[in-house]
Design an enzyme around this catalytic site. Structure first.
Site, PDB file in Angstrom:
ATOM      1  N   ASN A  63     -10.545   0.162   0.294  1.00  0.00           N
ATOM      2  CA  ASN A  63      -9.080   0.142   0.350  1.00  0.00           C
ATOM      3  C   ASN A  63      -8.547  -0.417  -0.968  1.00  0.00           C
ATOM      4  OD1 ASN A  63      -6.378  -0.572   0.736  1.00  0.00           O
ATOM      5  ND2 ASN A  63      -6.674  -1.303   2.822  1.00  0.00           N
ATOM      6  N   CYS A 101       0.813  -1.218   0.000  1.00  0.00           N
ATOM      7  CA  CYS A 101       0.000   0.000   0.000  1.00  0.00           C
ATOM      8  C   CYS A 101       0.850   1.274   0.000  1.00  0.00           C
ATOM      9  CB  CYS A 101      -0.925   0.006   1.202  1.00  0.00           C
ATOM     10  SG  CYS A 101      -2.008  -1.436   1.282  1.00  0.00           S
ATOM     11  N   HIS A 145      -2.893   6.870   2.811  1.00  0.00           N
ATOM     12  CA  HIS A 145      -3.417   5.607   2.295  1.00  0.00           C
ATOM     13  C   HIS A 145      -4.816   5.410   2.858  1.00  0.00           C
ATOM     14  CE1 HIS A 145      -4.208   1.524   1.439  1.00  0.00           C
ATOM     15  NE2 HIS A 145      -3.857   1.051   2.624  1.00  0.00           N
TER      16      HIS A 145
END
Length: 316
Positions: A272, A112, A241
């Site tokens: 996500n 990520c 993020h």
């Protein structure tokens, strides 16, 4: 040494929307449980699109908005951890589809944290004069690595892509990309992972990651601001993020930001999307007019490894 500016941004998401109620038909969960723990209301899932498809569509939009001749793109970097093809790289596939001449093209897997890592790496190449224009993309099809029987993780993950065209300038003082703060803590490398050789699935130790982010990331965020010659209250925005809304809110509280600072919360509607989440959220905010050209925005990403990367950028 050259200066650097972000010439343009672009993003792409699949059309199919997967709501919390849809997920409740797959696993034992419900809308209230998901919203309370993650803040997510819905996410986009790719059906017939690959990572390369997602990346190419986002990159094409950024390239068109930048007004840069495709022949002048000297580097293509795709940050991804979910691409199925190992070789040729997704970056090479994107370059071919966009008709780019002969760029250096490679994929970067830093989970990520991938997009911010890729952005800094490409920026260093521009600053050193190796290339004049680069295309940096975060693209993920996390639905391919989702365990749809695990309610703790399947409610989180989604698909999408975001891209940036960055360009060198003749003014070394142009600070479109601030100095990067990056690194990893290998002792915690197993907290977020893709397990399995040929059909991996996403796993994480959620509470441990939450504690790490809320205790360690504020210091790194302040350091990124300091290296850019700013304090957090001088920012126009913060885009982290998009892992979990609760995590973002806790991190922002620690930074004690003024009310007018825009905080990216794209996770609510997009879920996500791993390495795609930062450029996806930033591109949307710029498109919506939430930032003016030149506004300083802190980008901060973190993920498997445990790895992190962050820098202050100036909006196009």
């Amino acid at each position: 040494m050259s200066g650097i500016r972000i010439a343009a941004l672009g993003h792409h998401q699949p059309e199919h929307v997967l709501t919390n109620d849809d997920l409740a038909r797959l696993v034992e969960t419900n809308d209230t449980w998901i919203r309370r723990r993650t803040g997510i209301a819905e996410r986009r899932i790719a059906r017939d699109e690959s990572v390369a498809d997602l990346a190419t569509r986002a990159a094409g939009k950024a390239l068109a908005a930048a007004g840069v001749d495709p022949a002048d793109i000297g580097m293509v970097v795709v940050a991804t951890c979910s691409a199925r093809d190992r070789c040729p790289s997704t970056a090479a596939e994107v370059a071919g589809r966009l008709g780019l001449a002969a760029p250096v093209a490679y994929d970067l897997n830093n989970g990520c944290a991938g997009f911010c890592t890729a952005l800094a790496s490409a920026g260093h190449s521009l600053a050193a004069g190796a290339v004049r224009h680069a295309l940096v993309i975060g693209a993920e099809k996390m639905s391919d690595v989702t365990d749809w029987t695990d309610r703790s993780t399947c409610v989180l993950l989604a698909d999408g892509a975001g891209a940036a065209v960055i360009s060198a300038t003749d003014d070394p003082g142009d600070a479109g990309l601030g100095p990067v703060v990056w690194g990893s803590d290998a002792s915690r490398r197993d907290l977020v992972r893709l397990q399995g050789a040929w059909q991996p699935h996403f796993e994480q130790e959620g509470q441990a990651v939450f504690r790490w982010v809320t205790s360690e990331l504020p210091t790194l965020a302040r350091l990124a601001c300091e290296r850019a010659g700013l304090t957090p209250d001088g920012l126009a925005g913060v885009v982290t993020h998009q892992a979990n809304l609760r995590m973002i809110e806790a991190l922002v509280r620690e930074l004690e930001l003024p009310e007018q600072v825009v905080v990216g919360q794209d996770v609510v509607g997009s879920g996500n999307t791993s390495a795609a989440s930062v450029p996806l959220a930033l591109s949307k905010l710029v498109e919506e007019g939430r930032f003016a050209p030149g506004d300083p925005v802190l980008l901060l990403s973190f993920g498997g490894g445990l790895s992190w990367a962050g820098q202050v950028v100036r909006c196009p």
